[in-house]
Design an enzyme around this catalytic site. Structure first.
Site, PDB file in Angstrom:
ATOM      1  N   TYR B 362       0.806  -1.226   0.000  1.00 44.11           N
ATOM      2  CA  TYR B 362       0.000   0.000   0.000  1.00 44.11           C
ATOM      3  C   TYR B 362       0.849   1.291   0.000  1.00 44.11           C
ATOM      4  O   TYR B 362       2.028   1.266   0.252  1.00 44.11           O
ATOM      5  CB  TYR B 362      -1.081   0.009   1.065  1.00 44.11           C
ATOM      6  N   GLU B 363       0.155   2.364  -0.347  1.00 44.08           N
ATOM      7  CA  GLU B 363       0.785   3.667  -0.570  1.00 44.08           C
ATOM      8  C   GLU B 363       1.947   3.530  -1.557  1.00 44.08           C
ATOM      9  O   GLU B 363       3.026   4.100  -1.370  1.00 44.08           O
ATOM     10  CB  GLU B 363       1.189   4.313   0.757  1.00 44.08           C
ATOM     11  N   GLY B 364       1.680   2.779  -2.603  1.00 47.41           N
ATOM     12  CA  GLY B 364       2.687   2.566  -3.646  1.00 47.41           C
ATOM     13  C   GLY B 364       3.397   1.252  -3.427  1.00 47.41           C
ATOM     14  O   GLY B 364       4.100   1.082  -2.428  1.00 47.41           O
TER      15      GLY B 364
END
Lengths: 325, 379, 256
Positions: B362-364
């Site tokens: 998550y978040e990239g």
């Protein structure tokens, strides 16, 4: 010249504490080695009746201050009384049991005479004519031997159950001293007794203790049943206290009470270092825990890897049979 | 270079560790098991000011730097990754864009209660067909009078359903692609804003993850955050900072698993001695410690750059990439050291290994981080 | 209301104790904390202050590293800190109490608080000694404290129950666990703490010399306890093992 090994004979409601007898018994040996007399100090109201019980443990003299103002323990009242005696008779050593009262009183008296006080000792011996005390520090993780070489009286509080109380009846000389009135600034407004048939945790010979593995306050009944069979006190680990299952007065360990029972039965206690610090001077340790990796097994003389909810009730029944036989 | 934390940074570590060990750790396992966060912990964190660490006091924050924030997230995640991401998503993904792009009025209205912990925040960015490709959002916002009308859905939203304030990225002009997007502040309870499916996840199971559904949800136009057309940019800049939060979370998970592994290796005996006396275990521990330290230096550097107003996009991507892969690696080794016990829920390393995986996603994802790093190198 | 809290920095409760090359307790590399009982005292002081007007000053006798514990108290909300660094000399409870009392003697106070004991040497006597030196009453092991109209009502733990004691202020009290639940320092508190006054004094600053505080108790030797040996794990099912345990306690250990 200061002279005499003194033991504060702590009484509460007409009962002399067992630790005081323990100190008199061991004090006798020390006094003989040092060639000094052994004296007991008895302070309170109607305590003259207790001189007989005290003399059973062999003091040469018993100093008594019997006064209505001393009916209940107050810091100032008892500090004044004991200090009057110390000032008048100049003992070389003054010993207390390491109890709530012993701690409270000894600190005030020690400062009044600007002397040293070694607390919670678990041993004393005469070395080169000097009384040397053994004290566990860092909750038993280290031990220091210390003395108070110059200031008098040399003072110490001794942990209950350290020495055996051995009767050694002697005709003690009873010396009554007047209470030289002084201010008592602590006014007792109320005394709340917790009704318990069980012995005080720090003085108990046997302790049954529960930890996180007890899973809830209701299950402490299992330990109480076991304790009742053995005449034991009930204790707890910090985890059980922090969970709110039992009150803090039950807590054994670094931030609780330090105990030295003959038998310590740890149920559902993992054996965190802080807990071990409070009970590892027990003579015999039993651990019941379902986690075979639990630290407590490293210090236990006997261990059972199993579910305490199965083991403890059976153990209670078995011990009931044994105790009855 | 000075590799030493300041007195207050040290004090934060000590304070948060103390809090985490005493209050959070005992609940981490049960919360994971129940897939439910105990929000009494949120109240305690709010009381301590952990809900608004890097924001000025005038907006309800603690007035501390991003390094302090990173340390706090690290220490919380060391015992409970779900607690770490709750704070991280709240702070980096919702409070921060409002702080950075918001008007004075928006800040007082929304940042203040977020920072002081009265309200919980979340970011609505990901959509079923817009994950790493955040520019292709399908959620639309159409101006109608004084209000924008939102339609569409967002998935995998951390703090979803539990949050009170959402920053939502939507398209205002489909023809312009990512340049036709805007960010909106949407309050829970706004008519037309509901919650869809709750995700049941592999890890960070106490963290609430929901779908957000917008059906003719009318948002006052003054709730647009920043300028129209800047939604995608706001999202990317928010993620740059968010990476520091997730990198800190990953670092904390790794440290937690490592600490458990060291402790266990000393008490676990096989063949008559503690397993820590075997070289095979020692080498594992040495490698774990080294990687964790490297991750920590990267994470703290990224926070430092952000604090000193220097570019940090590449460095935060490096920190996030390395720390998350470190967390996955270290937790896997920790489970290995615990052996069979490590695979059971008797010990926390099993949970930590499950928790670690999400930090690579998550978040990239790690792949996106590499794209960001490469793009910075080759620009 | 002026409240003084005497606090001590101690080893962390989880610290492993070792001896240094001189046979003394090794303090290098040990993580230090505020004595947990003193945290109760700081918390109580803050609660008393928050109920009305007041000022909380925390005082410690120790080396420069003691500032960490004082800062923690400041971060919790105390207003001022005083550190008296006696230098490299051996202290006992008499010495520490003398330094504290001399320092406090020059200050205004209504209430003195401290933990009832420290978890390191556990001597449980310093605050009592300070009270004796300042000629004010002391109430130890307090689990509840109410202050009103120049008086205090303190509930103290005694064996088998508790007592409620009334004293006139100024007075000293020592905190027992159960008195309160200490707060964690807040982030804002941590930021404020660095701006709060930390008054660092030497022995000479408080008007004492080394002779006046020479320790009465001499530590002769330190040692580590012998590790307890793990005993036997009793095999078998619950019923079988419990039965065997009961037998062993009676016949082998002879403890029942």
């Amino acid at each position: 010249m200061a002279k005499g090994i003194w033991v504060f004979a702590e009484q509460r409601e007409g009962q002399v504490k067992k630790v005081s007898f323990e100190l008199l018994s061991e004090g006798r040996k020390v006094a003989d080695q040092l060639g000094e007399e052994l004296c007991a100090v008895l302070v309170g109201k109607n305590v003259s009746d207790l001189t007989e019980a005290v003399s059973a443990y062999g003091p040469d003299k018993i100093y008594v201050i019997d006064n209505d103002a001393l009916e209940n323990y107050t810091t100032d009242g008892y500090t004044n009384a004991v200090s009057d005696l110390v000032k008048k008779y100049e003992p070389s050593v003054l010993l207390f049991g390491c109890t709530v009262t012993g701690r409270d009183l000894s600190a005030q008296v020690a400062q009044r005479f600007q002397t040293g006080l070694m607390t919670d000792c678990t041993g004393m011996e005469v070395v080169d004519g000097q009384l040397v005390f053994t004290r566990p520090i860092y909750a038993g993780k280290a031990i220091v031997k210390a003395s108070c070489p110059e200031a008098r009286p040399a003072m110490a509080t001794i942990r209950p159950n350290t020495f055996a109380a051995v009767e050694n009846a002697k005709q003690a000389e009873v010396i009554n001293v007047e209470y030289g009135a002084g201010d008592i600034r602590q006014v007792i407004k109320d005394i709340i007794r917790q009704v318990s048939e069980r012995p005080e945790l720090t003085e108990a010979n046997i302790i049954v203790s529960g930890g996180r593995g007890m899973k809830g306050p209701e299950n402490f009944k299992l330990l109480e049943d076991l304790a009742d069979v053995l005449g034991a006190a009930v204790g707890a680990s910090r985890a059980a206290v922090d969970a709110g299952w039992v009150s803090h007065s039950f807590q054994v360990g670094q931030t609780g009470k330090t105990v030295s029972p003959v038998l310590y039965i740890a149920c559902g206690i993992s054996g965190a270092i802080q807990h071990l610090a409070g009970m590892s001077s027990a003579k015999c340790i039993v651990a019941i825990n379902k986690d075979e990796e639990a630290n407590i097994f490293k210090v236990a003389d006997y261990g059972i890897v199993g579910d305490l909810f199965e083991v403890v009730p059976i153990l209670t029944e078995e011990l009931k049979k044994i105790m009855a036989s | 270079m000075i590799f030493k934390l300041s007195e207050e940074q040290e004090m934060i570590r000590k304070t948060v560790r103390d809090f985490a060990e005493k209050e959070v750790a005992p609940k981490a396992g049960p919360m994971d098991e129940a897939e439910e966060f105990d929000y009494s912990l949120w109240d305690q964190m709010a009381e301590m000011g952990l809900t608004g660490i890097p924001f000025p006091e005038e907006y309800g924050g603690a007035g501390m730097d991003n390094l302090c924030y990173a340390i706090a997230v690290e220490e919380l995640s060391r015992v409970c990754a779900s607690t770490g991401v709750l704070i991280s998503a709240h702070t980096s993904l919702c409070s921060w864009p409002i702080y950075y792009f918001g008007t004075e009025e928006q800040k007082h209205k929304y940042l203040d209660p977020l920072a002081n912990g009265e309200k919980i925040g979340a970011l609505g960015l990901t959509e079923p067909s817009a994950g790493s490709d955040a520019g292709s959002v399908k959620t639309t916002a159409v101006l109608d009078g004084d209000e924008y009308v939102l339609n569409g859905s967002k998935i995998f939203i951390t703090n979803g359903e539990k949050a009170d304030i959402y920053v939502v990225i939507a398209s205002t002009d489909k023809t312009k692609g990512s340049k036709g997007t805007a960010a909106f502040i949407v309050e829970k309870g706004t008519p037309g804003f509901t919650f869809g499916k709750k995700e049941h996840k592999m890890g960070i199971r106490a963290s609430s993850t929901y779908e957000l559904v917008f059906e003719n949800c009318r948002v006052p136009k003054e709730n647009m955050l920043g300028e129209d057309g800047k939604g995608f940019k706001i999202a990317l800049m928010t993620l740059d900072g968010g990476r520091i939060g997730i990198a800190s979370q990953a670092l904390g998970i790794a440290q937690g698993a490592f600490d458990e592994a060291v402790k266990y290796s000393k008490i676990r005996e096989q063949f008559g001695k503690s397993i820590s006396s075997f070289q095979g275990i020692q080498w594992m521990l040495a490698d774990m410690a080294t990687r964790i330290d490297a991750a920590r230096l990267l994470v703290y550097r990224a926070a430092y750059l952000k604090d000193s107003g220097q570019p940090y996009s590449k460095e935060s991507a490096m920190a996030k990439l390395y720390a998350s892969e470190c967390a996955m690696w270290v937790t896997t080794k920790a489970v290995q050291i615990f052996g069979g016990y490590g695979y059971t829920r008797e010990y926390p390393v099993e949970r930590m290994m499950r928790d670690a995986k999400i930090t690579e996603i998550y978040e990239g994802t790690s792949e996106v981080q590499r794209i960001v790093i490469a793009a910075n190198i080759l620009k | 209301m002026k409240i003084l809290v005497c606090l001590k920095q101690t080893f962390d409760t989880e610290a492993k104790i070792t001896l240094d090359s001189n046979g003394k307790i090794e303090s290098k590399g040990v993580s230090m904390i505020m004595n947990p009982y003193d945290e109760f005292a700081v918390e109580e002081a803050l609660r008393i202050k928050e109920k009305g007007e007041g000022e909380v000053t925390v005082i410690s006798v120790g080396g420069q590293q003691t500032q960490d514990a004082l800062r923690q108290a400041l971060a919790m909300g105390a207003d001022k800190a005083v550190l008296v660094d006696p230098g490299e000399i051996e202290l006992d409870e008499f010495s520490t109490a003398t330094v504290l009392a001399k320092t406090i003697g020059g200050m205004e106070y209504d209430i003195i608080l401290g933990g009832f004991r420290a978890i390191d040497d556990g001597s449980a006597q310093v605050v009592g000694r300070v009270a004796e030196l300042l000629n004010i009453p002391v109430v130890n092991v307090v689990t509840k404290l109410e202050i009103e109209g120049g008086k205090a009502l303190a509930t103290r733990e005694v064996e088998g129950g508790s007592e409620v004691i009334e004293v006139a202020l100024p007075a000293a009290f020592t905190a027992q666990k159960g008195l309160n639940e200490p707060r964690y320092p807040s982030m804002k508190g941590i930021m404020k703490a660095k701006k709060k006054p930390m008054d660092k004094k030497t022995l000479a600053d408080v008007g004492l010399d080394e002779n006046q505080i020479a320790a009465k108790v001499k530590a002769l030797s330190f040692s580590l306890p012998e590790a307890r040996q793990a005993g036997k794990v009793i095999p078998g099912e619950a019923a079988e093992a419990a039965k065997e345990l009961a037998r062993l306690l009676r016949e082998e250990a002879k403890v029942i």
